[in-house]
Design an enzyme around this catalytic site. Structure first.
Site, mmCIF file in Angstrom:
data_model
loop_
_atom_site.group_PDB
_atom_site.id
_atom_site.type_symbol
_atom_site.label_atom_id
_atom_site.label_comp_id
_atom_site.label_asym_id
_atom_site.label_seq_id
_atom_site.Cartn_x
_atom_site.Cartn_y
_atom_site.Cartn_z
ATOM 1 N N GLU A 260 -75.343 -42.748 54.772
ATOM 2 C CA GLU A 260 -76.321 -41.939 55.537
ATOM 3 C C GLU A 260 -77.682 -41.905 54.862
ATOM 4 O OE1 GLU A 260 -74.477 -38.139 55.198
ATOM 5 O OE2 GLU A 260 -72.987 -38.540 56.732
ATOM 6 N N CYS A 328 -104.557 -20.646 53.306
ATOM 7 C CA CYS A 328 -104.838 -19.488 52.456
ATOM 8 C C CYS A 328 -103.667 -19.156 51.548
ATOM 9 C CB CYS A 328 -105.152 -18.294 53.333
ATOM 10 S SG CYS A 328 -106.605 -18.628 54.306
HETATM 11 N N1 LLP Z 1 -76.478 -36.870 54.285
HETATM 12 C C1 LLP Z 1 -76.453 -35.551 54.032
HETATM 13 C C2 LLP Z 1 -75.223 -34.794 54.265
HETATM 14 C C3 LLP Z 1 -77.606 -34.908 53.544
HETATM 15 O O1 LLP Z 1 -77.582 -33.610 53.283
HETATM 16 C C4 LLP Z 1 -78.798 -35.664 53.322
HETATM 17 C C5 LLP Z 1 -80.008 -35.030 52.841
HETATM 18 C C6 LLP Z 1 -78.758 -37.038 53.613
HETATM 19 C C7 LLP Z 1 -77.577 -37.606 54.083
HETATM 20 C C8 LLP Z 1 -79.953 -37.921 53.417
HETATM 21 O O2 LLP Z 1 -80.352 -37.957 52.109
HETATM 22 P P1 LLP Z 1 -81.457 -39.027 51.649
HETATM 23 O O3 LLP Z 1 -80.866 -40.399 51.830
HETATM 24 O O4 LLP Z 1 -82.645 -38.854 52.498
HETATM 25 O O5 LLP Z 1 -81.709 -38.686 50.236
HETATM 26 N N2 LLP Z 1 -86.333 -32.046 51.693
HETATM 27 C C9 LLP Z 1 -85.895 -32.702 50.483
HETATM 28 C C10 LLP Z 1 -84.679 -33.566 50.736
HETATM 29 C C11 LLP Z 1 -83.518 -32.822 51.323
HETATM 30 C C12 LLP Z 1 -82.327 -33.712 51.556
HETATM 31 C C13 LLP Z 1 -81.260 -33.000 52.295
HETATM 32 N N3 LLP Z 1 -80.098 -33.793 52.597
HETATM 33 C C14 LLP Z 1 -87.058 -33.485 49.909
HETATM 34 O O6 LLP Z 1 -88.163 -33.419 50.445
HETATM 35 O O7 LLP Z 1 -86.905 -34.164 48.900
#
Ligand code: LLP
Length: 402
Positions: A260, A328
């Site tokens: 994912e 702000c």
């Molecule tokens: N699968 C699940 C169950 C997840 O919780 C996440 C991300 C992904 C896949 C995808 O993860 P990735 O491949 O994008 O690392 N807002 C934070 C990141 C939060 C990620 C949450 N879960 C940031 O800006 O770094």
């Protein structure tokens, strides 16, 4: 990436996000190829960037979708992701979301607690359906990433421990309305170490073998997302080594691998571009104020995250400053104590690695409209989300004015 930011600024105004779709294609192909020794599904983590055109681009390449709300599921379906490639995850699904997911016939619901499994069973029974279930296992492994995006330890709210998972699979096996279909883990995001992933996959693969002995045969092994990207000078996990070590852990199991990725696919496709409004000096401190702000791109304020930044002018006179927006809040900054050249009104500033978790985390704080999003594909630019107007922002409130 060779993008004429100035021309885009003239055409679409600032601030804007621009995404290189050809880059997304090559990231998708790289990861898909790494898993070629097995049946695999790359279910794009829609939360990273949920613009319909981005999801469609990935769907056209064959991607599925990993969704964390029914809204994301509907986005994916709308642009042609096949229901059998959609996974619905999240620790707190509400009844209506579970009901809709069952009616839409998606691949599986990723369940994260015993209580949730009971809810899904009850709702499936009411609907006369069989719910395909995957259980998110929390392997209690430290992913060695930022604490806010770490999910694989028992102290995090995600998933269930091995023993609980086992009991839940047995419940599935004994239920007429639950079908144990997959198993899931995700230990964190922006991962740059392979070892914790390997260890976690091994733990969960052992559980799959234990379940086989109980005549519970799963079809999908979902390793989650989390592959890191370069923001600064990070050393990344090699995608082939990543896939290889996962496949090694699954040796002997007849199971399709699901992955994912979110950030890996789209993170470095995107650039956030704003323009300089003013410079000012407060005492000793120099500030460069741009028209973009924390409501548009919150990662520096929220996680102290680093994004590479460039002022797009030829000035060679650099000095220390804070790059800030008009909101702000003292927390409204893109970078503190950064060396930037002297700027003029309307100079453009590019903030890189802005394709993931940037627009999707934007808000209307300070009654600022969400900015335009632009795609570049085969050298051609096109708008994929228009800039919000004041009217858009107040639309849901106006009719209730007394
Ligand atoms: N699968 C699940 C169950 C997840 O919780 C996440 C991300 C992904 C896949 C995808 O993860 P990735 O491949 O994008 O690392 N807002 C934070 C990141 C939060 C990620 C949450 N879960 C940031 O800006 O770094």
């Amino acid at each position: 990436m060779n993008i004429d930011y100035k021309q885009l600024a003239n055409k679409y105004q600032t601030p804007y996000y621009v995404y290189d779709f050809d880059y997304i294609t090559s990231q998708y192909n790289e990861l898909k190829t790494a898993f070629k020794a097995r049946k695999s599904l790359l279910a794009y983590a829609v939360k990273a960037n949920s613009n319909l055109s981005v999801i469609k681009h990935l769907a056209d390449l064959g991607a599925g979708a990993d969704c964390v709300s029914i809204g994301e599921v509907k986005r994916a379906l709308k642009v042609g992701v096949q229901p059998y490639k959609i996974i619905f995850s999240g620790v707190g699904k509400i009844d209506s979301e579970i009901k809709e997911a069952l009616e839409l016939g998606i691949l599986m619901i990723n369940v994260e607690s015993s209580a949730e499994l009971d809810r899904v069973e009850t709702i499936a029974k009411e609907l006369g359906k069989v719910a395909r279930i995957s259980i998110r296992v929390n392997p209690n492994i430290d992913p060695q990433t930022h604490p806010y995006i770490s999910t694989g330890l028992h102290e995090n709210k995600f998933g269930v421990d091995i023993d609980t998972a086992k009991r839940m699979y047995i419940q599935c096996k004994n239920s007429e309305n639950l079908d144990p279909t997959g198993i899931h883990l995700h230990i964190g995001s922006q991962l740059t170490q392979l070892e914790p992933i390997k260890e976690s996959v091994k733990i969960v693969a052992d559980l799959v073998r234990n379940l086989e002995a109980l005549k519970i045969d799963l079809s999908f092994f979902d390793v989650g997302g989390g592959l890191g990207i370069v923001y600064d000078d990070e050393k990344l996990i090699d995608t082939n080594e990543y896939a290889q070590s996962i496949l090694e852990c699954l040796f002997g199991l007849d199971i399709t691998v699901v992955c994912e990725p979110g950030r890996f696919l789209v993170g470095n496709s995107g650039v956030f571009v704003s323009k300089v409004l003013y410079e000012k000096i407060n005492g000793e401190k120099r500030f460069v104020i741009v028209d973009g702000a924390m409501n548009d791109l919150i990662r520096p304020s929220l996680y102290n995250a680093y994004h590479k930044i460039e002022v797009l002018n030829d000035n060679k006179e650099f000095s220390d400053c804070n790059l800030v927006g008009p909101v702000c809040e003292s927390g409204d900054f893109f970078a503190k104590n950064i060396e930037l050249p002297k700027t003029e009104h309307n100079d453009l500033v590019a903030i890189y690695s802005a394709g993931a978790y940037c627009f999707t985390m934007a808000s209307n704080y300070n009654t600022r409209g969400k900015v335009a999003e632009i795609a570049i594909e085969n050298g051609q630019d096109r708008l994929i989300r228009k800039r919000e107007t004041f009217e858009d922002i107040i639309a849901l409130e106006e009719e209730y004015l007394k």
